[in-house]
Structure formats: C-alpha cells, structure tokens
Design a protein around this motif. Structure first.
Motif, short mmCIF file in Angstrom:
data_model
loop_
_atom_site.label_atom_id
_atom_site.label_comp_id
_atom_site.label_asym_id
_atom_site.label_seq_id
_atom_site.Cartn_x
_atom_site.Cartn_y
_atom_site.Cartn_z
N GLU B 52 0.84 -1.19 0.00
CA GLU B 52 0.00 0.00 0.00
C GLU B 52 0.88 1.25 0.00
OE1 GLU B 52 -2.67 0.18 3.30
OE2 GLU B 52 -3.84 1.78 2.38
N PRO B 53 0.50 2.28 -0.73
CA PRO B 53 1.30 3.52 -0.66
C PRO B 53 1.23 4.11 0.74
CG PRO B 53 -0.35 3.61 -2.44
CD PRO B 53 -0.66 2.41 -1.62
N THR B 54 2.25 4.87 1.10
CA THR B 54 2.21 5.54 2.40
C THR B 54 1.51 6.89 2.28
OG1 THR B 54 4.43 6.30 1.91
CG2 THR B 54 4.23 4.46 3.43
N SER B 55 1.61 7.48 1.10
CA SER B 55 0.95 8.75 0.83
C SER B 55 0.69 8.75 -0.67
CB SER B 55 1.88 9.91 1.22
OG SER B 55 1.62 11.05 0.43
N LEU B 56 -0.24 9.59 -1.13
CA LEU B 56 -0.55 9.57 -2.56
C LEU B 56 0.20 10.64 -3.33
CD1 LEU B 56 -4.39 8.90 -2.54
CD2 LEU B 56 -2.51 7.27 -2.64
N ASP B 57 1.02 11.43 -2.63
CA ASP B 57 1.68 12.54 -3.29
C ASP B 57 2.86 12.07 -4.14
OD1 ASP B 57 2.81 14.86 -4.12
OD2 ASP B 57 2.72 15.85 -2.16
N VAL B 58 2.62 11.98 -5.47
CA VAL B 58 3.66 11.46 -6.36
C VAL B 58 4.84 12.40 -6.49
CG1 VAL B 58 2.25 9.92 -7.76
CG2 VAL B 58 2.32 12.35 -8.30
N THR B 59 4.68 13.67 -6.10
CA THR B 59 5.79 14.60 -6.26
C THR B 59 6.78 14.51 -5.12
OG1 THR B 59 4.65 16.41 -5.15
CG2 THR B 59 4.31 16.21 -7.52
N THR B 60 6.41 13.82 -4.03
CA THR B 60 7.34 13.72 -2.90
C THR B 60 7.52 12.31 -2.36
OG1 THR B 60 5.56 14.14 -1.35
CG2 THR B 60 6.82 16.05 -2.04
N THR B 61 6.64 11.38 -2.75
CA THR B 61 6.65 10.07 -2.11
C THR B 61 7.23 9.01 -3.03
OG1 THR B 61 4.64 10.75 -1.03
CG2 THR B 61 5.23 8.44 -0.81
N SER B 62 8.02 8.12 -2.43
CA SER B 62 8.58 7.03 -3.22
C SER B 62 7.89 5.74 -2.84
CB SER B 62 10.07 6.94 -2.95
OG SER B 62 10.30 6.75 -1.59
N GLY B 63 8.22 4.69 -3.53
CA GLY B 63 7.68 3.38 -3.17
C GLY B 63 6.96 2.72 -4.32
N ALA B 64 7.22 1.42 -4.48
CA ALA B 64 6.61 0.66 -5.57
C ALA B 64 5.10 0.67 -5.47
CB ALA B 64 7.14 -0.78 -5.55
N GLY B 65 4.57 0.65 -4.25
CA GLY B 65 3.13 0.62 -4.05
C GLY B 65 2.44 1.80 -4.72
N LEU B 66 3.06 2.96 -4.64
CA LEU B 66 2.48 4.17 -5.23
C LEU B 66 2.67 4.17 -6.74
CD1 LEU B 66 1.11 6.85 -4.58
CD2 LEU B 66 3.36 7.89 -4.42
N VAL B 67 3.87 3.81 -7.18
CA VAL B 67 4.18 3.79 -8.61
C VAL B 67 3.21 2.85 -9.34
CG1 VAL B 67 5.94 3.19 -10.31
CG2 VAL B 67 6.60 4.31 -8.18
N GLN B 68 3.01 1.68 -8.75
CA GLN B 68 2.16 0.66 -9.35
C GLN B 68 0.74 1.17 -9.63
OE1 GLN B 68 1.44 -2.72 -6.75
NE2 GLN B 68 1.89 -4.11 -8.43
N VAL B 69 0.21 1.92 -8.68
CA VAL B 69 -1.16 2.41 -8.83
C VAL B 69 -1.23 3.62 -9.76
CG1 VAL B 69 -3.08 3.48 -7.59
CG2 VAL B 69 -1.85 1.59 -6.55
N MET B 70 -0.29 4.56 -9.60
CA MET B 70 -0.43 5.86 -10.24
C MET B 70 0.11 5.94 -11.66
SD MET B 70 -1.98 7.75 -8.14
CE MET B 70 -2.57 7.48 -6.48
N ARG B 71 1.21 5.26 -11.91
CA ARG B 71 1.93 5.44 -13.16
C ARG B 71 1.06 5.10 -14.37
NH1 ARG B 71 7.75 2.64 -14.35
NH2 ARG B 71 8.54 4.25 -15.73
N GLY B 72 0.77 6.11 -15.17
CA GLY B 72 -0.01 5.89 -16.39
C GLY B 72 -1.49 5.72 -16.15
N ASN B 73 -1.89 5.38 -14.93
CA ASN B 73 -3.31 5.20 -14.63
C ASN B 73 -3.93 6.51 -14.17
OD1 ASN B 73 -3.24 2.38 -15.11
ND2 ASN B 73 -2.38 2.05 -13.07
N VAL B 74 -3.23 7.20 -13.27
CA VAL B 74 -3.75 8.45 -12.73
C VAL B 74 -2.90 9.63 -13.21
CG1 VAL B 74 -4.25 9.73 -10.62
CG2 VAL B 74 -4.69 7.28 -10.70
N TYR B 75 -1.58 9.46 -13.14
CA TYR B 75 -0.68 10.53 -13.58
C TYR B 75 0.03 10.11 -14.86
CZ TYR B 75 -1.34 12.79 -9.08
OH TYR B 75 -1.88 13.42 -8.00
N GLN B 76 0.35 11.11 -15.65
CA GLN B 76 1.04 10.83 -16.90
C GLN B 76 2.14 11.84 -17.14
OE1 GLN B 76 -2.55 11.21 -19.30
NE2 GLN B 76 -2.33 9.05 -19.85
#
Lengths: 336, 506
Positions: B52-76
C-alpha cells in the motif's frame, strides 16, 4: 423528637456513604491520571529507543545522508527528547493527537476511522463471548460432578488453547467459503453506510475472537456459579421447592453480574489484542492493522498517539467498571 | 509486510531504455494475456497487490506501491511506457531529439484536462518539469533529472528541454514520477487526493484495505475497458487466495508458489508467469577486510548452490549470474563466472588466507528464513561460519542501508537500474571500481542503444567476474486470475501496471 431522629440519622448515613464514595472515586481518578501520565512516558520512551529512523524511511534508499539530516531537522527529530515528549503529550492533553509524519494526516481522524471497525468488532466479540460463556459456564457448574460437566470444561480449555488465527482461518474455510453468507475478507469502503453489509463483515472475525475469549469467561462463570450454588440461601430456596432455574436467574444472576463486570474490564485488553490478529486474517481496516503498518513505517507520532488512546480506553473502562461494581455492591464497598 | 520491495523499487526506478517511437499508440496499452470474449465494460476489477502507498503525493513520495497504482493510470508524463518497455506518446504527441542528444522538443497534446476539470496548460508542463529537476526537488526521481539545464515553452504547444550532457535514458525518466505533469493552479491536497491527467481518478482510499480508481469521463484518450479498479492490500497470502476463490478478487499479483499450486489445476483460474526485474541480491560490504578480497567473494558465490535454492523455494525463479534478466537488452548470461564448486571455493579461501572465516548476515525479516538458513548451511560447508541477524525492515534501512553497518546482507532489488548502482561507491555496498564506473557512464551517454547495451554488458560482466555481490535468483512474476479476466500486464508489473485494458467477461 424520636420521630425526626430516624430520618436525620438515615440522612447522615447517606451523606457519609456519599462522601466515602466521592472520596473513593476521587482516589481512583488520581490513580488513573497518574497511571496515564506514567503510561505516556513509557510509550514515548520505548518508541524513542526503537531502532529505525522515520527520516531514513521517508528518505528511502536513494536519499543522501544530508537529505536525511534535513528531513530530521524538518520533522523535529533532532530536538531533545523531553522537548519532543512535552510537545506530543501537551498536544494529546488538549485533544490534538498530532499528525502522521508520513502524509501529514491527522492521527485523530485516522484513528476515528479505524475505531469504526475495531470498536464494533470488539463489542460484537464481547457480546458473543458473553452469550456463549454464561449458559455454558452455568451448565458446567451445575453438572460439575458429571461427565457432561467435565467435557464442557475440557472443551472450553481446548478452545482457549487454539490460536485466534487458526480459528479465523477455520471459520473462513468451513463457514465463509461453503455458505457464501459472509465475506472472506475486507470491510465496506463506505463503512457503516449499509449497516447490514458492515455487520456481515464483522461476524466471522468477532466469532474468532469470541471463541477464545469465551473460554476464559466460561471458567469464571463456572466458579462464580459454583460459589452461588453452595450458598445457604440457595440451599434454602431449593429446600423450599423453588426450581433451580428460578433461584439462579432471579438471585444468582444478580450476584454473578457484578464480579463479571470486573472480568469484562480485563477481557477488553484481550479482545484488543485478538483484533490485531483477526484484522490481519480478515483484512479489516481497523486499529490493529493501522498499528502494524505504522510500526513498519516508523510513523512514531501515529503509534504514540494510538497506543496512548488505547491504553487510556482500557484503563478508563477498567476504573469505571470497578467503581461501578463498588458503588452498586455494598459488600465490595465494605470490603475496601 | 513486504516493505523491502517498495523501498528498493522506489521511484528511483531508472531504466536504461530509451529510443523514440512516434507511433500514435495509446499510452501504455497493456498486452492482452488471454483472448477477450464479450467483456463487461462496467465490471469492477478487484486486484490484490502487495504494497500500500504511504501517501498519494507522487511529487514527494517514493515506493513501488504508489508507482504501481499511479503510473499511467492516474498521472502521466509527456511520454508513456508500455509493458514491453516501449516509449509511446502520452501528453506529447511527438518529439524530436537534436543531433547532439541534448535538446528534446515535444509537441504537447491539445485538449488535456486535469481531474479537477481545469485544462492542462503549457505553464503546468514547464512548471512541473522545472520543479522536478530543481536542486531542492523532493521528487523521489529527481536524481534522474539533474542533467536538465532548462525547460521552456517555445510556443503554445511546444516544450523544449535542454540537457547538460547526453542521456540516453532521458525519455524513460519522463515516464517516472519526475516526468508527471501536475496542475500548478490546483489546491488539492496531493497526499490524500489526486489530480492527474490519466484515464482514472481516485475513487476512495480506504487506508489499510483498499484503493479504488474510477474512469475519468473527460480523459483525452480511449476510455478504460472496465468500470473501475479496486486495489486490495491484503497482507496475508492465505486470505488473498481464499478471497480469489470466494470471488471477492479477480486478480492476484505476485502470488507465491504455494498459492499458485492451489489454483494451477483449476479451470476457473489462470496462472500467468511474467518477467520481473528483481534480484535477490547477497550484498557484500566492500569495506570489510575479508570481503575486499575478490577470492573470498568468489568463494562465497561458489559455495551456494543456486539451482537447489530455487528448487527449495518452489522453482518459480531464474538463475542469474549477474544483475540482468533475459528481457534486458543488455542481458548477459554470467552464471558460469562463479559456478557452484565447493572444492574451488575452499581452494580460493585457502589462497586468500581465510580458512576459518566468520561473517554476519544482516537481513530484513520480510524474507523467508529458508533462504538465509540455506546460505548459512552452504557456507558452513566451506568453513565460513555465518551468524544470521534478522532485523525489521526499518532497522535494516537505518543500520545496513544508511549507516553501512553490516558484513553481508540480502535484499530483493526490484529496480531495473540496480546495475548502475555498481558505479556508485557511496551506495551501501561501498563497491568502488573505476572501470565499472567508466562503463556505466559510457552507457548513459551512448549515442545509440546498441552502444549503450554493449557498455552495459561489459559493465555487468565485470561486476560478475569481480563478484561484487552474489545474485541468488530472479523471482518470476506470478499472477493468478479468474479465467474470465484478460488484458492484465504480467511483466514487471510491480512498477508498471497499466490497468485500463483489463477486462472481465460478461
């Protein structure tokens, strides 16, 4: 004069009793407050010596030592410990549980959300364990000398020995999968918007906790009931031809209820612990899961506040329950 | 909690791939894993992922959990990445790279709308990329942007990025968190809400349990083939397997061999095996005296029978002799650089004067203890006495990764760019080899992909011959799904998991 003397005397007696009770409650409250302060220090102290740095986790594996130091500064982690403690505990006293260092979310809001799962789960488990334990315990007492009674006692000891996670998995495999009446995991994302749906998600997890907890209660109910059965007034009642059921329900229950209150206070801690495991097995978004992931993330502020709130909950409930039983039961009162 | 994966993957996932395709493909369209029968466009896809991501802020947060959800699906970003790692147009329709490889000119797509309803402007593009490449950027992928000299809008639909030196991986960088275009006018709290341009908006984040994505009505591209996606964060593997069987889940990502076995013979389910970019790496601390000796490191590698280890773990892994996998264009088979040979290992140790060696293996408790016990038993055979020290991942991160207080350690690196870390002497292994550093630099500034791959192959071969680390295995990526599910990515989906093509049959 003699006419007024009696009420006057009775009034003074009530006043003295009320004063004693007030003094007793005040004493309990002082002990409670002192305990809570000590608990807050213990929680803070233990977490402070926990290895693993929040800043390092936030920085991830790519951060330079300088970046991590900057993060530490920003998060106030390099301030003296006592200052950090006062900052946190001062906030807690004014109702501010502070914010998570990871995402800046309010711990109180998050805890509130999680308690919406854990509190109903705990209450349901408590209710179920009482519903199971009272009749079983009474039966075990009545038939204590027969094979039936011994089987009940043995079974209750067995269920106390089975770990909660085994019970949970067994319930999933034996009940949830074949019947499809209950979900295998999870909790509705919109919480209690559909109460039936939410309740359905909690029944199996609560049962898993209740089975283990009720085993402890059964033994207690059994011994309390045996005590009552041996009392003179029970023998008198039975001799006068009252059915055993009437004696037990009308008189026994009242006598057993008060000590049961005290035990329930102790059960709450056990139920909380059980919920940590059960929440994992059933993937429930409760306080247990939150604590586990916070520990993994070293979200210290969140862990501190959550642990403190839980500790306070358990302590306050225990004090309220013991005070209640003292106020309600003249024997406990005079004994103390 | 398999946290380690998250942190090693991080958003640093720098991949040494580039190339520019200008084919008008949809952004990151996933490969179809099974033939699509009449799909239900409103079906919600329930997917179990590990982290699970720890935070949803892609501009400051790292982690595979966040990348997996956001990359190309929510952010581009301006460009996107497909499952087979091709760069495709996303928020840019086409681009041009100058002869010297320093100037990138992108034509920005018209009619792109953020999830909050505001149109994407050139200001958003320039400001996002400038912020990500700034010196004080908190973007987890910022390190990959340090070569950026300037970002300017040359007209209403063109943005020009100038680099200080040639970087063949730059387009790939733009597909990571560092390249996402975020709204500059929005006041949305990005830690708990999102505001991207992708096919999905955030539905509900039920922390500790689920995160749902809903199709975005004003998406500039093709609408998702499903009615939404729910990511389930179920820590317990048995619970996840039961939920799949009970119909509460459609897809199980990263299933264990035990789970796979449960479903393999059942027609109602399909088991897909994909490639991963992860290596269970036995890291040596190169500042430890005994481990500075190449002979000792080689001896350790030769003492561990990887074939047997993989068998013990259930078989779903590849043997690798260095830090590449067959799907890497620079893959080399280096398994024979230190093949299993205990006699040779003993000889090497004797030569090096370390016949009775004691080493500590510090490892995070997120990994199966079978692996470390296997290693300790194998090393005992050649006279190396291993003490296993199991710590929590947070402690590992502080002691081993940050403070470099360890002798040997084991971690699953999930980042395709891990190979390049052998050029960084400050990385936790403290591996310092000028030749490797030169080759990795050559790879980055290569003129062509072939040239880059050549340099990379030389570098990873050298790393293998030097036994800089040991690479125990590369786990395969296993997905178990209902037989009615199609269109999910099976390869490398822990850091690139486009979900808009997933369908469920009616």
């Amino acid at each position: 004069m003699t006419l007024t003397a009696a009420p006057l005397h009775a009034g003074r007696g009530t006043m003295i009793r009320a004063q004693r009770t007030a003094r007793y409650i005040a004493g309990e409250v002082i002990v409670l407050i002192t305990s809570l302060v000590v608990a807050s220090m213990a929680i803070f102290g233990f977490l402070a010596v926990l290895p693993g740095d929040q800043a390092a986790i936030l920085g991830g594996v790519e951060a330079t030592p300088e970046q991590i130091e900057a993060l530490r500064q920003q998060m106030g982690l390099n301030r003296p410990l006592w200052e950090q403690y006062l900052d946190w505990f001062g906030g807690v006293l004014t109702g501010d549980l502070s914010t998570s260092a990871l995402d800046g979310r309010s711990v109180a809001a998050e805890l509130g959300e999680k308690l919406q799962v854990t509190v109903p789960l705990g209450l349901l488990a408590l209710l179920l364990s009482i519903v199971i334990a009272v009749p079983v315990g009474v039966l075990a007492a009545i038939y204590r000398d027969s094979a039936f009674g011994r089987v009940i006692t043995a079974l209750s000891q067995l269920s106390a020995a089975i770990p909660t996670f085994v019970l949970g998995l067994a319930l999933v495999l034996l009940v949830a999968l074949p019947t499809r009446l209950f979900p295998v995991q999870g909790f509705p994302a919109d919480r209690w918007a559909d109460p039936m749906e939410a309740l359905r998600s909690l029944i199996l997890p609560a049962t898993a906790i209740a089975i283990g907890q009720s085993a402890v209660l059964v033994r207690f109910v059994r011994s309390v009931t045996i005590d009552i059965l041996l009392k003179d007034w029970v023998r008198t009642g039975l001799a006068q031809g009252w059915p055993l059921r009437t004696v037990l329900v009308r008189h026994g229950a009242r006598n057993a209820a008060l000590p049961l209150l005290g035990i329930i206070g102790l059960e709450i801690a056990g139920i909380l612990m059980g919920s940590v495991i059960v929440e994992q097995i059933f993937a429930l978004p409760g306080v247990g899961g939150m604590l586990l992931s916070d520990v993994g993330n070293r979200d210290i502020t969140s862990i501190q506040s959550t642990l403190f709130v839980l500790t306070a909950l358990v302590m306050i409930t225990t004090v309220v329950l013991t005070t209640l039983s003292r106020v309600l039961d003249p024997r406990v009162r005079s004994a103390s | 909690m398999r946290r380690s994966v998250a942190f090693t993957a991080l958003a640093l996932s720098g991949v040494l791939l580039a190339g520019c395709s200008t084919s008008p493909a949809n952004d990151a369209a996933p490969e179809t894993s099974a033939p699509t029968t009449a799909a239900d466009p409103t079906a919600i896809v329930d997917i179990r992922v590990g982290l699970e991501p720890t935070s949803l802020d892609v501009t400051t947060t790292s982690g595979a959990g966040l990348v997996q959800v956001m990359r190309g699906n929510v952010y581009q970003g301006l460009v996107g990445l497909t499952e087979d790692r091709t760069i495709v147009p996303a928020l840019a329709t086409e681009w041009d790279i100058s002869e010297d490889g320093l100037t990138y000119t992108f034509t920005v797509r018209d009619g792109v709308v953020f999830h909050d309803g505001t149109p994407m402007t050139m200001d958003d593009v320039v400001a996002s990329l400038t912020a990500a490449s700034a010196d004080d950027s908190k973007n987890p992928d910022a390190k990959r942007m340090t070569g950026v000299v300037s970002v300017t809008a040359t007209d209403d639909s063109t943005v020009q990025i100038v680099l200080a030196e040639r970087d063949i991986n730059f387009l790939e960088t733009l597909t990571t968190g560092a390249g996402y275009i975020v709204s500059q006018t929005s006041t949305v709290d990005l830690a708990s809400a999102t505001n991207g341009t992708g096919p999905y908006t955030l539905g509900q984040w039920n922390r500790g349990a689920t995160l749902s994505l809903e199709p975005f009505a004003d998406y500039w591209g093709d609408a998702p083939s499903n009615g939404g996606v729910v990511f389930h964060y179920i820590a317990d593997e048995a619970t996840a397997a039961t939920a799949l069987r009970g119909g509460e889940l459609d897809v199980l990502v990263g299933a264990s061999p035990e789970t796979t076995e449960l479903f393999a013979a059942d027609d109602a389910f399909q088991v897909a095996e994909g490639e991963s970019t992860s290596w269970m790496t036995l890291g040596f601390n190169h500042t430890v005296e005994s481990l500075q000796d190449q002979r000792v490191r080689e001896a350790i590698r030769r003492s561990i029978d990887k074939t047997e280890l993989i068998e013990v773990l259930g078989g779903q892994a590849l043997e690798v002799g260095t830090i590449t996998v067959p799907s890497d264009t620079w893959h080399v088979d280096a398994t024979d650089t230190a093949a299993f040979d205990t006699a040779e290992a003993k000889k090497l140790l004797k030569e090096a004067g370390y016949e009775d060696l004691e080493l500590t293996l510090t490892v995070s408790n997120t990994y199966d203890t079978i692996i470390t016990e296997f290693i300790a038993a194998e090393l005992a055979e050649v006279g190396i006495d291993v003490t296993i020290e199991t710590v929590e991942f947070a402690t590992w991160l502080e002691d081993v990764f940050t403070n470099k207080k360890f002798e040997m350690t084991m971690v699953l690196h999930v980042d395709p760019a891990t190979a390049t870390y052998y050029a960084n002497p400050n990385y936790y292994w403290s591996y310092d080899n000028a030749e490797v550093q030169g080759l990795i630099a050559d790879a980055r500034t290569a003129l062509t992909e072939d040239e880059r791959d050549e340099a990379m192959r030389d570098a990873v071969t050298l790393v293998a011959e030097d036994s800089a680390s040991d690479w125990l295995y590369s786990p395969k990526n296993i997905i178990v799904a209902g037989s009615d599910v199609a269109g999910f990515a099976v390869d490398r989906n822990s850091t690139n998991f486009p979900v808009s093509g997933i369908t469920i049959a009616e």
